[in-house]
Design an enzyme around this catalytic site. Structure first.
Site, mmCIF file in Angstrom:
data_model
loop_
_atom_site.group_PDB
_atom_site.id
_atom_site.type_symbol
_atom_site.label_atom_id
_atom_site.label_comp_id
_atom_site.label_asym_id
_atom_site.label_seq_id
_atom_site.Cartn_x
_atom_site.Cartn_y
_atom_site.Cartn_z
ATOM 1 N N THR A 1 -18.836 40.777 -97.568
ATOM 2 C CA THR A 1 -18.943 41.759 -98.645
ATOM 3 C C THR A 1 -17.849 42.815 -98.550
ATOM 4 O O THR A 1 -17.367 43.119 -97.456
ATOM 5 C CB THR A 1 -20.328 42.430 -98.550
ATOM 6 O OG1 THR A 1 -20.366 43.559 -99.413
ATOM 7 C CG2 THR A 1 -20.633 42.928 -97.142
ATOM 8 N N GLU B 1 -18.475 45.792 -98.807
ATOM 9 C CA GLU B 1 -19.108 46.982 -98.212
ATOM 10 C C GLU B 1 -18.683 47.224 -96.769
ATOM 11 O O GLU B 1 -18.905 48.311 -96.237
ATOM 12 C CB GLU B 1 -20.632 46.855 -98.253
ATOM 13 C CG GLU B 1 -21.162 46.869 -99.652
ATOM 14 C CD GLU B 1 -22.665 47.040 -99.688
ATOM 15 O OE1 GLU B 1 -23.245 47.489 -98.685
ATOM 16 O OE2 GLU B 1 -23.250 46.721 -100.730
HETATM 17 P P1 NAD Z 1 -30.011 36.665 -101.327
HETATM 18 O O1 NAD Z 1 -30.810 37.690 -100.611
HETATM 19 O O2 NAD Z 1 -30.271 36.427 -102.781
HETATM 20 O O3 NAD Z 1 -30.163 35.254 -100.598
HETATM 21 C C1 NAD Z 1 -30.143 35.125 -99.211
HETATM 22 C C2 NAD Z 1 -30.680 33.734 -98.861
HETATM 23 O O4 NAD Z 1 -30.614 33.595 -97.433
HETATM 24 C C3 NAD Z 1 -32.148 33.518 -99.246
HETATM 25 O O5 NAD Z 1 -32.300 32.260 -99.866
HETATM 26 C C4 NAD Z 1 -32.894 33.579 -97.922
HETATM 27 O O6 NAD Z 1 -34.081 32.786 -97.904
HETATM 28 C C5 NAD Z 1 -31.839 33.041 -96.965
HETATM 29 N N1 NAD Z 1 -32.062 33.494 -95.566
HETATM 30 C C6 NAD Z 1 -32.302 34.762 -95.127
HETATM 31 N N2 NAD Z 1 -32.469 34.773 -93.793
HETATM 32 C C7 NAD Z 1 -32.312 33.475 -93.368
HETATM 33 C C8 NAD Z 1 -32.342 32.854 -92.097
HETATM 34 N N3 NAD Z 1 -32.587 33.542 -90.965
HETATM 35 N N4 NAD Z 1 -32.129 31.518 -92.037
HETATM 36 C C9 NAD Z 1 -31.880 30.798 -93.165
HETATM 37 N N5 NAD Z 1 -31.850 31.346 -94.399
HETATM 38 C C10 NAD Z 1 -32.055 32.675 -94.501
HETATM 39 O O7 NAD Z 1 -28.491 37.055 -101.083
HETATM 40 P P2 NAD Z 1 -27.231 36.930 -102.040
HETATM 41 O O8 NAD Z 1 -27.139 38.138 -102.881
HETATM 42 O O9 NAD Z 1 -27.227 35.578 -102.648
HETATM 43 O O10 NAD Z 1 -26.050 37.031 -100.946
HETATM 44 C C11 NAD Z 1 -25.567 35.849 -100.308
HETATM 45 C C12 NAD Z 1 -24.429 36.226 -99.381
HETATM 46 O O11 NAD Z 1 -23.382 36.856 -100.124
HETATM 47 C C13 NAD Z 1 -24.819 37.226 -98.294
HETATM 48 O O12 NAD Z 1 -24.152 36.862 -97.110
HETATM 49 C C14 NAD Z 1 -24.298 38.565 -98.808
HETATM 50 O O13 NAD Z 1 -23.979 39.420 -97.747
HETATM 51 C C15 NAD Z 1 -23.050 38.121 -99.540
HETATM 52 N N6 NAD Z 1 -22.601 38.953 -100.670
HETATM 53 C C16 NAD Z 1 -23.466 39.286 -101.670
HETATM 54 C C17 NAD Z 1 -23.007 40.004 -102.773
HETATM 55 C C18 NAD Z 1 -23.917 40.360 -103.920
HETATM 56 O O14 NAD Z 1 -23.479 41.038 -104.850
HETATM 57 N N7 NAD Z 1 -25.161 39.933 -103.945
HETATM 58 C C19 NAD Z 1 -21.654 40.394 -102.821
HETATM 59 C C20 NAD Z 1 -20.804 40.058 -101.746
HETATM 60 C C21 NAD Z 1 -21.286 39.320 -100.690
HETATM 61 O O1 DAU Z 2 -20.637 45.124 -102.919
HETATM 62 C C1 DAU Z 2 -21.275 43.940 -102.538
HETATM 63 C C2 DAU Z 2 -22.744 44.211 -102.265
HETATM 64 O O2 DAU Z 2 -23.353 44.417 -103.542
HETATM 65 C C3 DAU Z 2 -23.424 43.079 -101.519
HETATM 66 O O3 DAU Z 2 -22.882 42.991 -100.234
HETATM 67 C C4 DAU Z 2 -24.939 43.308 -101.413
HETATM 68 O O4 DAU Z 2 -25.561 42.189 -100.830
HETATM 69 C C5 DAU Z 2 -25.485 43.517 -102.818
HETATM 70 O O5 DAU Z 2 -26.873 43.811 -102.756
HETATM 71 C C6 DAU Z 2 -24.738 44.649 -103.515
HETATM 72 O O6 DAU Z 2 -25.009 45.916 -102.862
HETATM 73 P P1 DAU Z 2 -25.280 47.265 -103.689
HETATM 74 O O7 DAU Z 2 -26.035 48.193 -102.818
HETATM 75 O O8 DAU Z 2 -24.043 47.733 -104.347
HETATM 76 O O9 DAU Z 2 -26.222 46.643 -104.849
HETATM 77 P P2 DAU Z 2 -27.596 47.137 -105.525
HETATM 78 O O10 DAU Z 2 -27.879 46.151 -106.617
HETATM 79 O O11 DAU Z 2 -28.653 47.398 -104.536
HETATM 80 O O12 DAU Z 2 -27.189 48.526 -106.179
HETATM 81 C C7 DAU Z 2 -26.068 48.646 -107.063
HETATM 82 C C8 DAU Z 2 -25.907 50.130 -107.393
HETATM 83 O O13 DAU Z 2 -27.010 50.565 -108.203
HETATM 84 C C9 DAU Z 2 -25.912 51.047 -106.184
HETATM 85 O O14 DAU Z 2 -25.014 52.118 -106.435
HETATM 86 C C10 DAU Z 2 -27.353 51.586 -106.114
HETATM 87 C C11 DAU Z 2 -27.739 51.649 -107.583
HETATM 88 N N1 DAU Z 2 -29.178 51.440 -107.901
HETATM 89 C C12 DAU Z 2 -29.798 50.360 -107.380
HETATM 90 C C13 DAU Z 2 -31.109 50.072 -107.707
HETATM 91 C C14 DAU Z 2 -31.835 48.873 -107.131
HETATM 92 C C15 DAU Z 2 -29.808 52.280 -108.817
HETATM 93 O O15 DAU Z 2 -29.223 53.277 -109.317
HETATM 94 N N2 DAU Z 2 -31.102 51.994 -109.155
HETATM 95 C C16 DAU Z 2 -31.784 50.934 -108.650
HETATM 96 O O16 DAU Z 2 -32.951 50.723 -109.011
#
Ligand code: NAD
Ligand code: DAU
Length: 333
Positions: free
Chosen positions: A122, A124
């Protein structure tokens, strides 16, 4: 790359990656390893035929299981993680276990069986930027994570780098910005606000609503990861982003407009402790060196499609919604 392990393939980005791979590279066989935590859902993979997909319900920390799977694989794309910042603030332990311990277990198997490894991380890990900072994150930005979640992801990146340098593991890393699209858990910002409105609840905004996230459609993340698997240089890190910076308030107003709600129909709630101000990715390296380009460049169009998906898939999110909002109520969020 014929036999590919996808960890976390039942989660948001992992399942979208599996669909994207099946649609674009149907000759690849996927083995999804997923523990089906609250964030994982086997149904997210519905539609991918059994010939293309084996689902293994298991934990990435289980060395015996991981060894067995790696002994027959060409590559692994590692998505599995505890992924939600708010949860990491309340209960960090599972983040340390899965994000650090799980990545370690997979790296040891990649080393033992010489499996090509791609680590999903990420933006982050770089901390945050001021709203008026002209800089964006690059591959050279210093690590400066703020939350328990981002610090465990930073630690996992460091493990990958060490396993590349010390043991010659064939690995790459990508650090992506905020993804949006179908199958995202209702705890996350965009799905939470859409499903709040669809359920008759007010959307909830943290702090002053001016925090900025750099949005990318999940399919663009998938195509970038595939590009790195095919053409990425071993040992390298690539940042993935689509020039999608928007404040939370702007995104929320766009959701309210699309769902025919007044612009001020939301509540201000308690801010997230340590809340990062702004993320912004400079994607020059992946764009210049690997010629990757995002396809979904119109955020409003992508948001409309995402809203339509949540409107049409109430059964998918209904079960998780109540438990999620109960968790948020306990945190005054
Ligand atoms: P998510 O929470 O939707 O999915 C995570 C998945 O991992 C789930 O299916 C869960 O069951 C599985 N999991 C958790 N613990 C586990 C374990 N111990 N063994 C096997 N499986 C396990 O997450 P996401 O938003 O799809 O994120 C996926 C990846 O992308 C993560 O590594 C996250 O850090 C990274 N990422 C996410 C974002 C975003 O915007 N969501 C952005 C950049 C990077
Ligand atoms: O930047 C990549 C990351 O983006 C990933 O690594 C993380 O897995 C993913 O969850 C996401 O992190 P954020 O913390 O940025 O995402 P989130 O959806 O939790 O929140 C997005 C923004 O919105 C953040 O500034 C917090 C704000 N927020 C979030 C929620 C859930 C609100 O204002 N209200 C809300 O209810």
């Amino acid at each position: 790359m014929k036999e590919l392990i996808v960890t976390g393939g039942a989660g948001f980005i992992g399942s979208n990656f599996c669909h994207w791979t099946y649609n674009n590279h149907p000759d690849v066989h996927l083995t999804v390893l997923d523990a089906l935590t609250y964030a994982g859902n086997r149904d997210n993979l519905r539609g991918i035929p059994e010939d293309n997909l084996t689902f293994v319900h298991g934990d990435i920390c289980d060395r015996e299981l991981v060894d067995r799977l790696f002994s027959g694989a060409d590559g692994c794309v590692h998505f599995a993680a505890e992924s939600h910042n708010d949860n990491s603030i309340v209960a960090p332990e599972s983040f340390v276990r899965t994000n650090i311990g799980g990545t370690y277990t997979l790296l040891e198997a990649a080393r033992a069986y010489d499996v090509r490894f791609h680590h999903i991380s990420t933006d982050e890990v770089y901390g945050d930027l001021a709203l008026d900072d002209p800089q964006r994150f690059t591959e050279e930005s210093p690590y400066h994570p703020s939350s328990p979640y981002s610090s465990t992801k930073a630690a996992s990146d460091m493990l990958v780098r060490a396993w590349v340098r010390t043991y010659g593991v064939r690995a790459t890393i990508s650090n992506c910005s905020n993804n949006y699209g179908p199958y995202q858990h209702v705890e996350k910002f965009i799905p939470r606000q859409i499903t709040n409105i669809l359920s008759g609840l007010s959307p909830k905004l943290y702090g002053d609503g001016l925090n900025v996230r750099d949005w990318i459609h999940v399919d663009d993340h998938s195509s970038a990861v595939w590009t790195i698997l095919e053409r990425g240089k071993l040992g390298e890190t690539y940042l993935i982003g689509a020039d999608g910076e928007k404040s939370n308030l702007e995104v929320l107003k766009a959701i309210l407009r699309e769902l025919d709600q007044p612009e001020d129909a939301f509540e201000w709630v308690r801010d997230r402790p340590g809340h990062d101000r702004r993320y912004a990715i400079d994607p020059s390296k992946i764009s210049a060196q690997l010629e990757w380009r995002p396809m979904h460049v119109d955020f409003e169009d992508g948001l409309k499609e995402t809203i339509a998906w949540y409107r049409d898939n109430g059964e998918w999110w209904g079960a998780e919604k109540e438990a999620t909002e109960e968790r948020y109520r306990r945190q005054s969020q």
